[in-house]
Structure formats: structure tokens, C-alpha cells
Scaffold this active site. Structure first.
Site, short mmCIF file in Angstrom:
data_model
loop_
_atom_site.label_atom_id
_atom_site.label_comp_id
_atom_site.label_asym_id
_atom_site.label_seq_id
_atom_site.Cartn_x
_atom_site.Cartn_y
_atom_site.Cartn_z
CE LYS A 167 -8.34 -10.68 -0.79
NZ LYS A 167 -6.96 -10.65 -1.25
CG ASP B 64 -0.29 0.12 2.54
OD1 ASP B 64 0.80 -0.41 2.48
OD2 ASP B 64 -0.94 0.30 3.45
CE1 TYR C 30 -9.26 -10.08 2.53
CE2 TYR C 30 -11.27 -11.64 2.33
CZ TYR C 30 -9.78 -11.26 2.16
OH TYR C 30 -9.02 -12.45 1.87
#
Length: 252
Positions: free
Chosen positions: A166, A69, A162
Site C-alpha cells: 500500500k 494479478d 501489505y
């Protein structure tokens, strides 16, 4: 099953992010067993990453901080790999993070949590591919494998953020497969309920209960996922842009 002695990737270079434990560690071991020089990428667990390097069969391995990140850190890592190896053949985007929030707690899923989860799990893999693309284009039969999750398909996971991240990663995989062809193949592997530190909040009994509901009736191990990664790299040489489930049939 050990791959030690198999030199199917001898002379090749592989980078695995998030490789200090779990799926990343298992994948690094498999790649090294096939003869590759492996860069064990880590964010904060330097000692654990260095221990993985020491455990790998063969020579020429290294631990390298790749905070996915952090765009500057990723760029520095790409330069370090270029200086040491001059090429890259395999990139496994395994780095990720989550902050569990119940799916029905929309207020608990704050903007800060949502943004961080997307930054690490979606923007991060893109930044890594972008930085390492020139090296991959010098590689032999180069491949990128993104470690996704069945949460992308089910909408059930540690948090809605999340799941969304994904899902975006799987879509990104398809898009990258188009724009990086024909030099670089791109895949996602999509596990569920893997027995790693990442799901350490679940008890063994909970994992076994989950597994009992799967068609194949067992818990997925990190090595199960690593084997799927290796299959994408070494066997699916006429494929790109596909998502490979490694979930004991949960997607059914």
C-alpha cells in the site's frame, strides 16, 4: 444517502475492480446513482458481482471478470469495455488481497506470501491502469482512484507485505499523476478499519475498540470510503496526485 436521480455522471463509464462486495460495491452504487454506466469488476465471485449489477440504479451496467494479478485477463477486460462502451471516464482500483502474518513473524512472511501480496496490491493496479489508459484518454475529465490503506503510513496492518504494497501504491499514485496528466487525474483514498468482509477476522468488539481510539470515534463504513472516491472524481477537478485519508482521524 442515496444519489439516485442525480445525473452528474450521466453518459460516463466507470470500471470498479473488486466490486462484488464492501468498498467496491458501495462505490459502484454511488457511481450508478450519479448516472454512470458501471462495470462491476470481480475475480472469483461472479454471482455476487451479478447481484450488485442487478441492485444498481439506472441501466447499462455489467459484471466483468478482472483478475488484477492476471495481465492477460486485465487486457481482455479492457478490450471488452472498449467493444461495449468505446470509452472510460472513471477507474477505481479497489481489488486487493492479503494474507495475515504477525508483524514480528519475519519467517512466517515467506517469499511466496510477500510476492503474492505485492503482485495483487501493487503490480495489479498498475497493470489495470496500463491496460485501460487508452480508453481513459478518450474519457471526459477522466480520473483514476486507487484504494490504499492507512497501513501505508503507519506500517501496521495484516502483514508487513501489505503495508509495503500500500505504501508502494501511494507512491505509484503520485508517479502516475505526473505521467498521465493532463488528461487523467490520479488519486489514492486511504481508509483504516473499514467494516467489511476484508477485516472479518476482527470481532465487532475489536472494531469498536479501534474506533474508540480515533479522533472521530466511529468505525469507517464502506460508503464513507465510496463518498471519498466520488469526491475525488467529481469535486477535486483541480487536483491530482493526492492521498485522501478516510480513517476517522487515525493519521493524526
Amino acid at each position: 444517502m442515496s444519489e439516485t436521480g442525480n445525473t452528474g455522471l450521466k453518459g460516463r463509464v466507470a470500471v470498479v475492480t473488486g466490486a462484488s462486495s464492501g468498498i467496491g460495491r458501495a462505490t459502484a452504487i454511488r457511481l450508478a446513482g450519479l448516472g454512470a454506466s458501471v462495470v462491476v469488476g470481480y475475480n472469483s465471485r461472479r454471482e455476487a458481482a451479478e447481484e450488485v449489477v442487478r441492485s444498481l440504479p439506472g441501466e447499462g451496467h455489467a459484471a466483468l471478470r478482472i483478475a488484477i494479478d492476471d495481465t492477460a485477463c486485465v487486457a481482455d477486460a479492457a478490450r471488452a469495455v472498449e467493444e461495449r462502451f468505446g470509452r472510460l471516464d472513471v477507474l477505481v482500483n479497489n481489488g486487493g488481497a492479503t494474507e495475515p502474518v504477525p508483524a514480528n513473524d519475519l519467517d512466517g512472511l515467506t517469499d511466496d506470501i510477500f510476492d503474492r501480496v505485492l503482485r495483487v496490491n501493487l503490480r495489479g493496479p498498475f497493470a489495470v491502469v496500463r491496460a485501460f489508459r487508452p480508453l481513459l484518454e478518450r474519457g471526459t475529465n477522466a480520473a483514476v482512484v486507487n484504494v490504499s490503506s492507512i497501513a501505508a503510513r503507519t506500517g501496521m496492518g495484516s502483514s508487513l507485505a501489505y503495508c509495503a504494497a500500500k505504501g508502494g501504491l501511494d507512491t505509484l499514485t503520485v508517479g502516475l499523476a505526473k505521467v498521465l496528466a493532463p488528461k487523467i487525474r490520479v488519486f489514492s483514498v486511504s481508509p483504516a478499519g473499514v467494516d467489511t468482509d476484508f477485516v472479518a477476522g476482527r470481532t465487532r468488539q475489536q472494531l469498536e475498540a479501534m474506533a474508540a481510539k480515533m479522533p472521530l470515534g466511529k468505525i469507517t463504513s464502506p460508503d464513507d470510503v465510496a463518498q471519498a472516491v466520488i469526491a475525488c472524481i467529481t469535486l477535486l477537478t483541480s487536483s491530482t496526485g493526492i492521498i485522501v485519508p478516510v480513517d476517522e482521524g487515525r493519521h493524526l
